[in-house]
Design a protein around this motif. Sequence first.
Motif, PDB file in Angstrom:
ATOM      1  N   ASN A  29      10.844   7.322  -3.145  1.00 25.86           N
ATOM      2  CA  ASN A  29       9.458   6.882  -3.177  1.00 25.86           C
ATOM      3  C   ASN A  29       8.569   7.705  -2.252  1.00 25.86           C
ATOM      4  OD1 ASN A  29      11.065   5.332  -1.124  1.00 25.86           O
ATOM      5  ND2 ASN A  29       8.992   4.740  -0.474  1.00 25.86           N
ATOM      6  N   THR A  30       9.163   8.363  -1.238  1.00 22.66           N
ATOM      7  CA  THR A  30       8.364   9.247  -0.382  1.00 22.66           C
ATOM      8  C   THR A  30       7.825  10.443  -1.151  1.00 22.66           C
ATOM      9  OG1 THR A  30      10.432  10.340   0.299  1.00 22.66           O
ATOM     10  CG2 THR A  30       9.578   8.590   1.742  1.00 22.66           C
ATOM     11  N   PHE A  53       4.018  10.289  -2.347  1.00 22.97           N
ATOM     12  CA  PHE A  53       2.866  10.303  -1.453  1.00 22.97           C
ATOM     13  C   PHE A  53       1.889  11.445  -1.759  1.00 22.97           C
ATOM     14  CE2 PHE A  53       5.497   8.089   2.084  1.00 22.97           C
ATOM     15  CZ  PHE A  53       5.354   6.891   1.423  1.00 22.97           C
ATOM     16  N   THR A  54       2.377  12.562  -2.274  1.00 22.31           N
ATOM     17  CA  THR A  54       1.498  13.746  -2.428  1.00 22.31           C
ATOM     18  C   THR A  54       1.379  14.319  -3.830  1.00 22.31           C
ATOM     19  OG1 THR A  54       3.360  15.190  -1.844  1.00 22.31           O
ATOM     20  CG2 THR A  54       1.898  14.473  -0.050  1.00 22.31           C
ATOM     21  N   THR A  66       0.672   3.912  -3.563  1.00 27.26           N
ATOM     22  CA  THR A  66       0.856   5.339  -3.880  1.00 27.26           C
ATOM     23  C   THR A  66       1.151   5.532  -5.358  1.00 27.26           C
ATOM     24  OG1 THR A  66       3.210   5.145  -3.264  1.00 27.26           O
ATOM     25  CG2 THR A  66       1.665   5.882  -1.565  1.00 27.26           C
ATOM     26  N   THR A 124       0.826  -1.210   0.000  1.00 31.44           N
ATOM     27  CA  THR A 124       0.000   0.000   0.000  1.00 31.44           C
ATOM     28  C   THR A 124       0.861   1.261   0.000  1.00 31.44           C
ATOM     29  OG1 THR A 124      -1.725  -1.187   1.208  1.00 31.44           O
ATOM     30  CG2 THR A 124      -1.825   1.228   1.227  1.00 31.44           C
ATOM     31  N   LEU A 125       1.889   1.279   0.833  1.00 37.34           N
ATOM     32  CA  LEU A 125       2.725   2.484   0.941  1.00 37.34           C
ATOM     33  C   LEU A 125       3.626   2.676  -0.275  1.00 37.34           C
ATOM     34  CD1 LEU A 125       3.768   2.353   4.720  1.00 37.34           C
ATOM     35  CD2 LEU A 125       2.036   3.790   3.628  1.00 37.34           C
ATOM     36  N   ASN A 138      -1.326   7.816  -7.669  1.00 36.25           N
ATOM     37  CA  ASN A 138      -0.830   8.965  -8.431  1.00 36.25           C
ATOM     38  C   ASN A 138      -0.994   8.763  -9.924  1.00 36.25           C
ATOM     39  OD1 ASN A 138       0.665  11.134  -6.674  1.00 36.25           O
ATOM     40  ND2 ASN A 138       1.162   9.160  -5.727  1.00 36.25           N
TER      41      ASN A 138
END
Length: 832
Positions: free
Chosen positions: A311-312, A315-316, A135, A130-131, A139
């Motif tokens: 990869n962080t 998230f947005t 993401t 999921t993380l 996206n």
Amino acid sequence: MPETFLTTPRASAAVRLGAVAIGLAAIVLATRTTITSSAWVGRVFPGFVLLDNCVVASVGLANWPGTSVPGLYQSQVIAVNGVAVGSAAEAYARVAALPPGTPVRYRLARRGVEREVTIAAQRFTLRDWTLLFGTFLLNGAMYVASGLVAWVLRPRVPVARAFLMVGTTMSLFFLTAMDLYGPATFFRLHIVGETFFPAALLQFALLFPQTHRFAPWRFAGYALSLAILVPYEAFLYQPSTYSSLLAANMIHLGVVGIFLTTRLVWEYWRGESQLARQRVRVITLGVLLGLAVPGSIVVVSALLGGGVAMNTAAFTPFLFALSLAYAIVQHDLFEIDAMVKRGAYYLVLTGAVGFAYVAAVVVFNLILRAGAVTESPAFPVVFTLAVLLLFNPLRTRLQAFVDRVFFGTRYDGARVLASLGSELAGTLQRDRIAELVRDCVGETIPNTGTRLFVADDGRLAEVGGQATIPAPLARHLAAGRVLTTLDPAELYPTAEAHDAVRAAIAALGAEVAVPLRRRDELIGVLTAGTKRSGFFYTAADAEFLRALANSTAIALENASSYEALVELNLRLEDRVRERTAQLQDANRELADAYGELKSAETKLVHSEKMASLGRLVAGVAHEINNPVSFIATSVAPLRRRLAQASASAPPEVASLLREAEDIAEVMARGAERTVAIVKDLRSFSRLDEATRKLADLHEGLDVTLRLLEPRWRDRVTIHRNFGTLPLVECDPGQVNQVFMNVLANACDAIDGIGNVWVETRHEGDTVIVTIRDDGHGIAADVLGRVFDPFFTTKDVGAGTGLGLAIAHGIMSAHGGRIEVERVARRGVRCFA
């Protein structure tokens, strides 16, 4: 009834087919990568992920053991537990055979330096999927959906096409990233999306929030991306070169991101476009969370050679896509935002219901011990009934929530209109109606200024102000459309018309203009300024303002009818007096016309009498002339015979003959006198001269004086002072009549002994005859009336009052003039 607000331009068949094709391709790709990535769940992996070229990807989660190893990312794995590996699949297979938590030795190579690290193996969980892959999927779906929605809704706008490229390349990057770490089927396709994303972002940056002056060069970035892509694909499986090309591409992306961010800040603080500022304001949160944060992570990772997990940054970014799509489609303020509102509403509603269902199941499971009740066949029925009971209030609250969050709407339009309608129904004054409408809009939709314009004398003038609606704006409002400063250019026939409407609305300090129409006629305009909340006007706002405009139009028409009735009542008496005065004036004019008609009739009778008298005089003169001529011609022979007889006669007879000669002499003089008088009469009347001819005025004066001799003989001395006059073209008979009337008045004005002076002179092309007497004169107060018909200063029976009036008419007909003035002491002087 025709639409009275803007409608969304319909996408062409090619655009719709293209959107369907791109959407289907994205769905197929997402489905394929979701299936392959789901195979990771439950399997043991190294605690990091590898690319197909055995390079450790700059991707990691906080709970992965590889994340804490410094310098791990972008290193090539050469051996696992001392055994060389030739591919990522081989490395994964060696680790998958081990229990979770088993330490594994890896031999790594980076920038020509080899080293060994030990990292414990770990099981890949659903949370990890999921993380990481979740993401990516989120996206990828958001970017491709946002790009397609913006393109389909705004197909002819360049910025929508640019955003489609951003969404497509970014979606390609994220969706293929789900497959990137195994089995890497779309590794090369992933590189394409990764390389061309900066070029697409540059294309978008030169068009958003408004067109940049370098926009013609917006496709130049694709050349640089192609220059990176070719060696990227060629050296994809050479780890050291691959890492360098990855860093170059990340730097390219970082520079474009900085340029876009700088442009947005500049357009917001220094730009002149209201639309650009509104767009930037709308996407501020998306830029900060969806672009600034991920961009910073990417740039730092690129500067450190990929040493930071990227990869962080995934998230947005979807927030940036959503905010951009919202800002683009908000250009069309009505139909699109209504659709966005409905979509957001049903999305939130569906999510809320689904969440409630899941939450209810979980709660019931916890309470009722392992689903003893929730697994019952009756549970879905009971739960469905509960949802139906809760649905309507939930829907109402969610609608209000969506209105506030997405559109800043905080009012109930129906309730506001009902309240205002009752007040408008009891108001019949235009100023009060305008005040109520302004207060209503200002309180319901706080804005920088609400104005009401009403038709007045062929123009739309502001109630309580001096402004008027410009003609270009009035022409488009007459069609019944709601116009705004943010209307797209494709809704107007020409770019000039679009600019003229925007300039006209902006000149009024407004953002939206709503027509007031009655029976297809534009009777007014309602304008509202920019919302104080900073949001755009929405379809709900447009509907509210249109309904308010309809109510206002009815109220204004009622007020206009009432004011017209009041004004008619107030002016009725004035109109009666005005009509009475007009009638009196008409009666006076009729009386004056009747008097003039009688005067003309009298003059005509007099003229006819004068003409008859002239013919009579001429006839009498002719009859007298024959016997007088016979006598005159016989006197001379008679005198000769008397002289002959007297010479031979005796003295007594000769004496008698001499007396006879004297008598004959008297007869001769009398006959000559009679002949002269007859000649003067014929000369005066001139009945044989009906047309104008050159005449000697001195001759006319002499003839007139001889005819008037009985009036002045022995008491009035005539003084002739004749100058040298040319022959004058005139009607001699009529001119002689003027002389007769003036000289007769002069003689009559002298009671006893007096003088009359007759003078003539020639000045330029004008001949002047002056007749002056030393009689008793005329009073000064009546001097101006001497030429009026029937006016006379003589005693009753002594004059008709027509002599000078006739003389005045004759002189006017000849193109001359006759004047009179009082001289010193007494007497008058007449100029002809």
